[in-house]
Motif scaffolding. Sequence first.
Motif, short mmCIF file in Angstrom:
data_model
loop_
_atom_site.label_atom_id
_atom_site.label_comp_id
_atom_site.label_asym_id
_atom_site.label_seq_id
_atom_site.Cartn_x
_atom_site.Cartn_y
_atom_site.Cartn_z
N CYS A 137 28.51 -25.44 1.39
CA CYS A 137 28.62 -26.91 0.96
C CYS A 137 27.71 -27.51 0.22
CB CYS A 137 28.92 -27.38 2.45
SG CYS A 137 29.18 -29.45 2.01
N CYS A 191 35.78 -31.97 -4.07
CA CYS A 191 34.84 -33.01 -3.71
C CYS A 191 33.62 -33.28 -4.68
CB CYS A 191 34.14 -32.58 -2.61
SG CYS A 191 32.93 -30.99 -2.98
N CYS A 292 32.44 -32.39 5.13
CA CYS A 292 33.88 -33.03 5.46
C CYS A 292 34.31 -32.67 6.73
CB CYS A 292 34.62 -32.72 4.33
SG CYS A 292 33.89 -33.47 2.61
N CYS A 296 36.45 -28.19 3.46
CA CYS A 296 36.89 -28.54 2.17
C CYS A 296 38.52 -29.24 2.07
CB CYS A 296 36.82 -27.36 1.01
SG CYS A 296 35.01 -27.01 0.92
#
Length: 406
Positions: A137, A191, A292, A296
Motif C-alpha cells: 500500500c 485509490c 483503506c 484495496c
Amino acid sequence: MSNFHSVNLREGLCNGCTACVTVCPTEAVRVNSQKAEIMTTRCTDCGACLRACPNHAKTGRVDNMKDLDNYKYKIALPDPAIFGQFAPDVQPERILGSFLSLGFDEVFDVATACDLVSKKIKEKIVKTNHPLISASCPAVIRLIQALYPDLIKNLVTIEAPLEVAGQLARKKAIERGLDSEDIGIFYISPCPAKVTAVKRPVARKKSSVNKVLSIVDLYGNILKFANMKNTKTLQLKASGKGYGWARAGGESLAVGAYNNVVVDGIEHVTKVLGEIEIGKLPNVDYIECWACVGGCVGGPLVVENPFIARVKIRKKAELLNNNVQSSGIDKLDHSIFEWEEEIKPRQIMSLDNNMTVAISKGKKLQEILSKLPGYDCGACGAPTCRAHAEDFVQGSIQSTRCVFKK
Ligand code: SF4
Ligand code: SF4
C-alpha cells in the motif's frame, strides 16, 4: 511532477466544515478562510480526507480515456479490486474482456503479478529474522517515511504487483515487436495513493506504467460491455490467492505468512506502526497494512461498499485454483521485483532542521500551547491545539484563532 499529489481539493465544493481536518494521519489539512488547504509536504495521498468529506470536495487526480489516443498499443492493467465491484452474475472473464471493447488492445491482469510477488515475498520472510511490513500500500509506505522512519528497514523491498505487472506487460509487448514508445500502459486504480505511486514512485525513478484511470470512472462502461453478448471473454490466469490480494488478509494468505498481523484502516495502521516502533510485536513475521478499510476493495476510487466487496472477492477467489501461479518465474529477470532505490525518511513534522532554531521554536510553541485549552476541537481549522500553535510558530498564520482561548 516531483511534487505531484493525487488528492486534490475542488474549492467550489468545500464549505470549510473541517470534517477532513481531524482524520488526516499526518495533520496535512487546515481550514483557512472557510476553505480546506492540503499541505503537500505532509500529504501521503491516503485518501482519508477524501472519504470523510460530506461535500465530495476532495477528489483523486487521475488520467482519462482520451489519453488512449496518445498510444498506438494500449494495455489495461486492472487491479484485482475491480472484481469485487460487480454483482455475482457479472463474470470476471467478461470484466476483463470489456477492456477490449473500451478500446484497449490487451489486458494484463494485475492478479497474475500478485501471484509472482507472493512467491518473492515468501522468500524474503524465510530469510529475515525481524518483522517484515508489507510494502504493497503506497499510502502506508509514505506514512512510514513521514511518521515512522525507523520502520523503513522493516519494509519488504519487493515491488508492488502493479509495477511488476507494468514491467512484464511492456516487456512482453516489446518481445512481440512493438516499440516501447508506442505502448501505453494504463493501470486501473482503486485509490489516489496508487496514482501517486505511478506519477511519483518512492523506490524507483520512473514507473513502467504510463497512465492511471480510476475504477469508479470506468465502472459504468465496464458494466455495459460486460453485459453485452458480443463482448469477448478473457481467461483468468491468476490463482484465487492472487485475486484475493484485493482484500485485507489476502496478501498474507498468498505469501503463506501465518505468524502474521493484518491491519486495515489508516487510523489502525498508525496505531500498530507505533506499537511496532516500540518493539511491541517482536514475534510476528509479517505485518500486512492497508490504509483503506477492507484493503484495496475499500479504496476511495471504487464503487461498492468495502464490506460487501470483500466478501465478493473472497467467494470468487474460493472458486478458483488456490495454488499461487508462479510457473515461469525462474525464467524472469528478477531485478523487476526489487526496489531500484532506497526509500528515505521524510522530515515533515520537525520544527526546523537547525537545532538551535528548533529549540527556540519549541519554547515559543509551549508558551502558546499553555494559553490554548487542549480541546483539539478543530474549530480553529487545525486538527489539534498543538498543530494550531505550530502553524503560528512556523509563520503560516499570523494570530491564533482559538474561540475558547484562556
Ligand atoms: S490524503 Fe491523507 S495525508 Fe493527504 S491530506 Fe488527505 S488525509 Fe491527509
Ligand atoms: S489500501 Fe489499497 S486502495 Fe487503499 S490506499 Fe492502500 S493501496 Fe490504495
